[in-house]
Design a protein around this motif. Structure first.
Motif, mmCIF file in Angstrom:
data_model
loop_
_atom_site.group_PDB
_atom_site.id
_atom_site.type_symbol
_atom_site.label_atom_id
_atom_site.label_comp_id
_atom_site.label_asym_id
_atom_site.label_seq_id
_atom_site.Cartn_x
_atom_site.Cartn_y
_atom_site.Cartn_z
ATOM 1 N N LEU A 136 0.822 -1.208 0.000
ATOM 2 C CA LEU A 136 0.000 0.000 0.000
ATOM 3 C C LEU A 136 0.856 1.258 0.000
ATOM 4 C CD1 LEU A 136 -2.768 -1.012 2.579
ATOM 5 C CD2 LEU A 136 -2.945 -0.948 0.079
ATOM 6 N N ALA A 137 2.118 1.122 0.446
ATOM 7 C CA ALA A 137 3.028 2.271 0.480
ATOM 8 C C ALA A 137 3.907 2.364 -0.758
ATOM 9 C CB ALA A 137 3.912 2.195 1.728
ATOM 10 N N ALA A 138 3.836 1.350 -1.630
ATOM 11 C CA ALA A 138 4.649 1.354 -2.844
ATOM 12 C C ALA A 138 4.023 2.275 -3.900
ATOM 13 C CB ALA A 138 4.777 -0.063 -3.396
ATOM 14 N N HIS A 139 4.870 2.767 -4.799
ATOM 15 C CA HIS A 139 4.381 3.639 -5.868
ATOM 16 C C HIS A 139 3.692 2.798 -6.924
ATOM 17 C CE1 HIS A 139 4.112 7.071 -8.503
ATOM 18 N NE2 HIS A 139 4.711 6.403 -9.477
ATOM 19 N N ARG A 140 2.372 2.934 -7.029
ATOM 20 C CA ARG A 140 1.579 2.175 -7.985
ATOM 21 C C ARG A 140 0.532 3.082 -8.616
ATOM 22 N NH1 ARG A 140 5.257 -0.569 -7.158
ATOM 23 N NH2 ARG A 140 5.379 -2.783 -6.629
ATOM 24 N N GLU A 183 -4.009 -0.007 -9.621
ATOM 25 C CA GLU A 183 -3.285 -1.049 -8.889
ATOM 26 C C GLU A 183 -3.432 -0.859 -7.386
ATOM 27 O OE1 GLU A 183 0.505 -2.191 -11.707
ATOM 28 O OE2 GLU A 183 0.464 -0.209 -10.768
ATOM 29 N N HIS A 184 -3.342 0.380 -6.926
ATOM 30 C CA HIS A 184 -3.466 0.645 -5.490
ATOM 31 C C HIS A 184 -4.851 0.243 -4.983
ATOM 32 C CE1 HIS A 184 -3.894 3.029 -1.761
ATOM 33 N NE2 HIS A 184 -2.592 2.846 -1.650
ATOM 34 N N HIS A 185 -5.870 0.510 -5.766
ATOM 35 C CA HIS A 185 -7.235 0.120 -5.378
ATOM 36 C C HIS A 185 -7.342 -1.397 -5.265
ATOM 37 C CE1 HIS A 185 -11.579 0.248 -5.043
ATOM 38 N NE2 HIS A 185 -11.693 -0.554 -6.090
ATOM 39 N N LEU A 203 17.422 -6.071 -7.756
ATOM 40 C CA LEU A 203 17.472 -4.653 -8.133
ATOM 41 C C LEU A 203 16.043 -4.239 -8.473
ATOM 42 C CD1 LEU A 203 20.621 -4.739 -10.448
ATOM 43 C CD2 LEU A 203 20.490 -4.608 -7.954
ATOM 44 N N HIS A 204 15.446 -3.464 -7.583
ATOM 45 C CA HIS A 204 14.008 -3.209 -7.657
ATOM 46 C C HIS A 204 13.754 -1.713 -7.555
ATOM 47 C CE1 HIS A 204 9.730 -3.636 -6.846
ATOM 48 N NE2 HIS A 204 9.824 -4.929 -7.044
ATOM 49 N N GLU A 205 12.872 -1.201 -8.403
ATOM 50 C CA GLU A 205 12.571 0.225 -8.427
ATOM 51 C C GLU A 205 12.039 0.736 -7.091
ATOM 52 O OE1 GLU A 205 13.070 2.359 -10.928
ATOM 53 O OE2 GLU A 205 13.541 0.984 -12.572
ATOM 54 N N ASP A 206 11.330 -0.108 -6.347
ATOM 55 C CA ASP A 206 10.755 0.316 -5.072
ATOM 56 C C ASP A 206 11.789 0.415 -3.962
ATOM 57 O OD1 ASP A 206 8.015 0.603 -5.780
ATOM 58 O OD2 ASP A 206 7.834 -1.578 -5.862
ATOM 59 N N ARG A 207 12.960 -0.174 -4.167
ATOM 60 C CA ARG A 207 13.949 -0.224 -3.096
ATOM 61 C C ARG A 207 15.244 0.518 -3.436
ATOM 62 N NH1 ARG A 207 11.694 -5.269 -3.655
ATOM 63 N NH2 ARG A 207 10.643 -6.148 -1.832
ATOM 64 N N HIS A 240 19.491 1.936 -0.390
ATOM 65 C CA HIS A 240 18.034 1.896 -0.526
ATOM 66 C C HIS A 240 17.423 3.284 -0.401
ATOM 67 C CE1 HIS A 240 17.232 -2.637 0.498
ATOM 68 N NE2 HIS A 240 17.916 -2.459 -0.609
ATOM 69 N N LEU A 241 16.302 3.455 -1.087
ATOM 70 C CA LEU A 241 15.474 4.633 -0.880
ATOM 71 C C LEU A 241 14.972 4.653 0.560
ATOM 72 C CD1 LEU A 241 13.429 4.186 -4.151
ATOM 73 C CD2 LEU A 241 15.059 6.042 -3.752
ATOM 74 N N VAL A 242 14.801 5.834 1.106
ATOM 75 C CA VAL A 242 14.259 5.970 2.463
ATOM 76 C C VAL A 242 12.839 6.522 2.326
ATOM 77 C CG1 VAL A 242 14.563 7.003 4.735
ATOM 78 C CG2 VAL A 242 16.578 6.405 3.358
ATOM 79 N N ASN A 243 11.859 5.646 2.497
ATOM 80 C CA ASN A 243 10.462 6.050 2.320
ATOM 81 C C ASN A 243 9.565 5.095 3.103
ATOM 82 O OD1 ASN A 243 10.282 3.697 0.712
ATOM 83 N ND2 ASN A 243 10.722 4.849 -1.157
ATOM 84 N N ALA A 244 8.268 5.291 2.985
ATOM 85 C CA ALA A 244 7.319 4.470 3.752
ATOM 86 C C ALA A 244 7.398 3.005 3.351
ATOM 87 C CB ALA A 244 5.900 5.004 3.551
ATOM 88 N N PHE A 245 7.663 2.737 2.072
ATOM 89 C CA PHE A 245 7.738 1.339 1.635
ATOM 90 C C PHE A 245 8.937 0.638 2.249
ATOM 91 C CE2 PHE A 245 9.155 -1.971 -1.356
ATOM 92 C CZ PHE A 245 8.039 -2.788 -1.325
#
Length: 375
Positions: A138-142, A146-148, A215-219, A285-290
């Motif tokens: 739910l915290a990932a960029h979608r 997709e989020h719904h 290697l993942h766009e969300d991370r 890593h990105l620092v975010n809610a995900f």
């Protein structure tokens, strides 16, 4: 003894890159000779192959894993329809899984859901289920669509599953507001990671800073990784070991950099060698809610080999202490460069969680699913 049956809806395939599901299933099967597992792997998207201009290949279908005396069956279904067409796509996948369950003679399986897209299977089944939540999607960029869909699936699982397991303190904090959850973090085969290995032949020579994982766009913070490579001297290299799920543009940015080496996936049995022969281990890593929701396997793998670690200030690495420098993105490149040439010694840290302990905890949760209420 009573035969125990388990159907696992996994986010990953059973392959040479082991993650949480593989370690837990392996441990459960070795500990319980009466356990039979059907693992449902991510589906093979036939239409996507067609639209991408690639040769259309069928999924791997149903097969038996080489080990475990035939007690682990793997199944990769073919997805015939895109989800944009509505419920028919998921209904087709559910039917294919039910056929496999009947063919294998699984009469009373418990359900273990790691991939929330299978929430509809739980909703339409009378079998007891467990939701093992390893990421906060739910915290990932979608996209909004997709989020719904993710929101609906998670609400279904949180309401219908008899037990919910989370892997991180971040997930425990957020999901405990909704219902009771059980925290079972990740771990590592400590002794296997400490057995001395030879330097892999495909590992670049010279000082090496290594990242292990998908290697993942969300991370992955690709921009930070490029800046870090720029900060290395001409002798240093950044080594990336793991499957590549990045977009084409980001993949090209990394591949074209003279001081970044992308090896791709390597078997789980070989990973300790790459870690042991690295000057420093990275977590860019990105620092975010995900990422706050994660409990990275690499935290335990890195600690088990005892090489120095430089990380962004993400969950899991912020409060480790000795051997881990959790720094801001501004400081990260220079910290990596300094550690790459410092020739720091290997350390042995105590108190690192082992998968054997996590398997026992997971078995306790599963026991409640097979208990009197599920008979």
């Amino acid at each position: 003894m009573t035969r125990r049956e388990l159907v696992v809806f996994s986010l990953e395939a059973w392959d040479d890159v082991w993650r949480r599901n593989q370690y837990l299933i392996d441990g459960l099967l070795r500990a319980d000779p009466d356990l039979h597992v059907l693992m449902i792997e991510p589906s093979n998207d036939l239409l996507h192959s067609l639209l991408s201009g690639r040769r259309i290949r069928r999924g791997r279908g149903t097969r038996t894993a080489r080990e475990y005396d035939g007690r682990l069956t793997l199944h990769q279904p073919d997805k015939l329809l895109p989800r944009v067409l509505g419920p028919a796509a998921d209904a087709s996948l559910r039917r294919s899984v039910r056929r496999v369950i009947r063919r294998l003679g699984l009469s009373e399986p418990a359900l273990w859901v790691n991939d929330p897209s299978w929430a509809g299977f739980v909703e339409r089944s009378d079998r007891p289920a467990l939701y093992d939540m390893t990421d906060d999607w739910l915290a990932a960029h979608r996209t909004a669509r997709e989020h719904h869909r993710i929101t609906i699936n998670e609400d279904t699982l949180m309401a219908r599953c008899r037990a919910v397991v989370v892997c991180s303190a971040g997930l425990q904090r957020s999901r405990s507001r909704q219902r009771e959850v059980v925290l079972i973090p990740n771990a590592v085969d400590v002794e296997r990671y400490r057995v001395t290995r030879s330097r892999p032949a495909d590992m670049p020579g010279g000082p090496t800073a290594t990242y292990i994982g998908t290697l993942h766009e969300d991370r992955l913070d690709v921009e930070l990784l490029v800046r870090t490579a720029d900060a290395l001297g001409t002798e240093g290299r950044i080594l990336l070991v793991g499957p590549n799920s990045l977009a084409e543009a980001n993949t090209e940015r990394l591949r074209s950099h003279p001081r970044i080496v992308m090896l791709g996936a390597r078997p789980w049995t070989d990973i300790p060698a790459y870690l042991q022969h690295s000057e420093v281990l990275l977590v860019p890593h990105l620092v975010n809610a995900f990422t706050e929701s994660l409990d990275p396997l690499k935290l335990y793998e890195y600690r088990a080999v005892g090489r120095p670690v430089v990380s962004t200030a993400v969950a899991g690495f912020r409060d480790v202490g000795a051997g881990v420098a959790a720094v801001s993105g501004a400081v990260f490149p220079s910290a990596v460069a300094a550690a790459t040439y410092a020739h720091l010694p290997t350390q042995q840290y105590d108190g690192i969680p082992d998968w054997a302990d996590r398997v026992a905890e997971f078995a306790d949760v599963l026991a409640d699913l097979w208990g009197p209420a599920s008979e």
